[in-house]
Design a protein around this motif. Structure first.
Motif, PDB file in Angstrom:
ATOM      1  N   ALA A  13      -4.874   2.722  10.669  1.00  0.00           N
ATOM      2  CA  ALA A  13      -5.285   1.410  11.184  1.00  0.00           C
ATOM      3  C   ALA A  13      -6.489   1.492  12.101  1.00  0.00           C
ATOM      4  CB  ALA A  13      -4.109   0.738  11.917  1.00  0.00           C
ATOM      5  N   TRP A  26     -10.213   1.626  10.124  1.00  0.00           N
ATOM      6  CA  TRP A  26     -10.708   0.662   9.143  1.00  0.00           C
ATOM      7  C   TRP A  26     -12.171   0.300   9.324  1.00  0.00           C
ATOM      8  CZ3 TRP A  26      -8.639  -0.483   4.667  1.00  0.00           C
ATOM      9  CH2 TRP A  26      -7.255  -0.341   4.486  1.00  0.00           C
ATOM     10  N   GLY A  55      -5.487  -4.727   4.419  1.00  0.00           N
ATOM     11  CA  GLY A  55      -5.818  -3.658   5.346  1.00  0.00           C
ATOM     12  C   GLY A  55      -6.412  -4.210   6.631  1.00  0.00           C
ATOM     13  N   GLY A  56      -7.540  -3.651   7.053  1.00  0.00           N
ATOM     14  CA  GLY A  56      -8.193  -4.084   8.278  1.00  0.00           C
ATOM     15  C   GLY A  56      -9.133  -5.253   8.111  1.00  0.00           C
ATOM     16  N   ASN A 108      -2.205  -2.691  10.557  1.00  0.00           N
ATOM     17  CA  ASN A 108      -3.398  -3.111   9.832  1.00  0.00           C
ATOM     18  C   ASN A 108      -3.795  -4.540  10.189  1.00  0.00           C
ATOM     19  OD1 ASN A 108      -3.559  -0.654   8.546  1.00  0.00           O
ATOM     20  ND2 ASN A 108      -2.603  -1.362   6.654  1.00  0.00           N
TER      21      ASN A 108
END
Length: 315
Positions: free
Chosen positions: A86, A89, A139-140, A163
């Protein structure tokens, strides 16, 4: 899994013989991630950003919300793996560097496909103004942010709280309004959510049941809308390049990011999409040019590829 013995790398072997990329259409398996440079305005330097982002990373196994995974095709082991990243990213020179380089080509593909479908001019941003887009496994937020800058109303969904926290923090820095949620595709579909476009980018190869995942994604596409997926083909070439090359030789990705046996052939993905009531209207390969250090679209679908499917318009 590869092992290191006295500094000698033993790479993993494929579990079964791969199918040819397009020679035949296999039966489905029974089990059934402004401009094109995302995040630049909000990036504040590699070291400072990484330190701040890592402050939000917890023990991944403890932060996965069980409610978000219930009755879902989410693979908990995959979520844990990406949760640990995390804090990486938004570092374009870190462990997600390859995704940052890949982002412009997939963003352009999505933009152009959506503009064609909805009669927009891709050359006149905000060309996606008002289009409601779901990015599954966001995700990020590397893909969510440039889509939002193009005017789309973006929902980013990911089962990892780490995330989503990273994505929210970065969007706030860029003054972007993005609806981030800790959830899975199945939960959104069951809640009756509907979108003009559903994206499954680099996520199909990480789910536990491809057929069910695609079906739930299709459930959320409005009539006349699109589902766009990007994934990896299951060939010897993809094993050599996407796993041995990318993870063990070039070290573009952390080792263990992908499992070759979970890669999905175009035939399998097309079958699942058809079973879900959608029609394939576009497909392309994506290849990397080491001389220019850029990705580009190609007719070669042996490794990376993208598909676009349409849901029939209501009568």
């Amino acid at each position: 899994m590869a092992r290191i013995h006295n500094d000698v790398l033993a790479v993993p072997q494929p579990h079964s013989n791969p199918l040819g990329p397009r020679a035949s259409r296999p039966h489905p398996r029974s089990e059934g991630r402004e401009g094109l440079h995302a995040g630049r305005p909000g990036f504040q330097g590699r070291v400072g950003m990484t330190i701040k982002m890592r402050q939000i990373v917890n023990m991944a196994e403890e932060t996965i919300q069980k409610d978000a995974l219930a009755d879902a095709t989410v693979d908990a082991a995959e979520v844990s793996r990406f949760s640990r990243l995390a804090g990486e990213w938004w570092d374009p020179r870190g462990k997600m560097a390859v995704l940052h380089k890949f982002n412009p080509v997939r963003l352009a593909y999505i933009r152009d496909a959506v503009c064609r479908q909805f009669g927009r001019n891709a050359g006149h941003p905000p060309c996606l103004d008002g289009i409601r887009i779901l990015d599954i496994g966001c995700g990020g937020g590397i893909l969510c942010e440039p889509l939002a800058r193009l005017g789309a109303r973006v929902v980013g969904a990911d089962p990892s709280p780490d995330n989503i926290k990273a994505a929210e923090m970065h969007a706030e820095r860029g003054s972007l309004t993005i609806d981030y949620r800790v959830t899975a595709a199945e939960a959104l579909a069951s809640a009756g959510e509907r979108f003009d476009v559903v994206l499954a980018m680099e996520v199909v190869e990480h789910v536990a049941d491809v057929g069910l995942f695609v079906a739930r994604c299709a459930d959320m596409v409005k009539p006349g809308g699109l589902m766009i997926a990007a994934t990896l083909n299951r060939t010897l070439k993809s094993f050599a390049l996407a796993i041995v090359g990318a993870e063990y030789v070039l070290r573009w990705l952390p080792r263990g990011t992908h499992r070759w046996d979970k890669f999905v052939t175009p035939g399998e993905l097309e079958y699942a999409t058809g079973q879900a009531g959608m029609r394939i209207i576009g497909e392309t390969g994506v290849i990397y040019n080491p001389l220019t250090d850029h990705w580009r679209l190609s007719s070669d679908m042996d490794v990376n590829y993208m598909l676009t499917a349409e849901k029939a318009r209501a009568d």
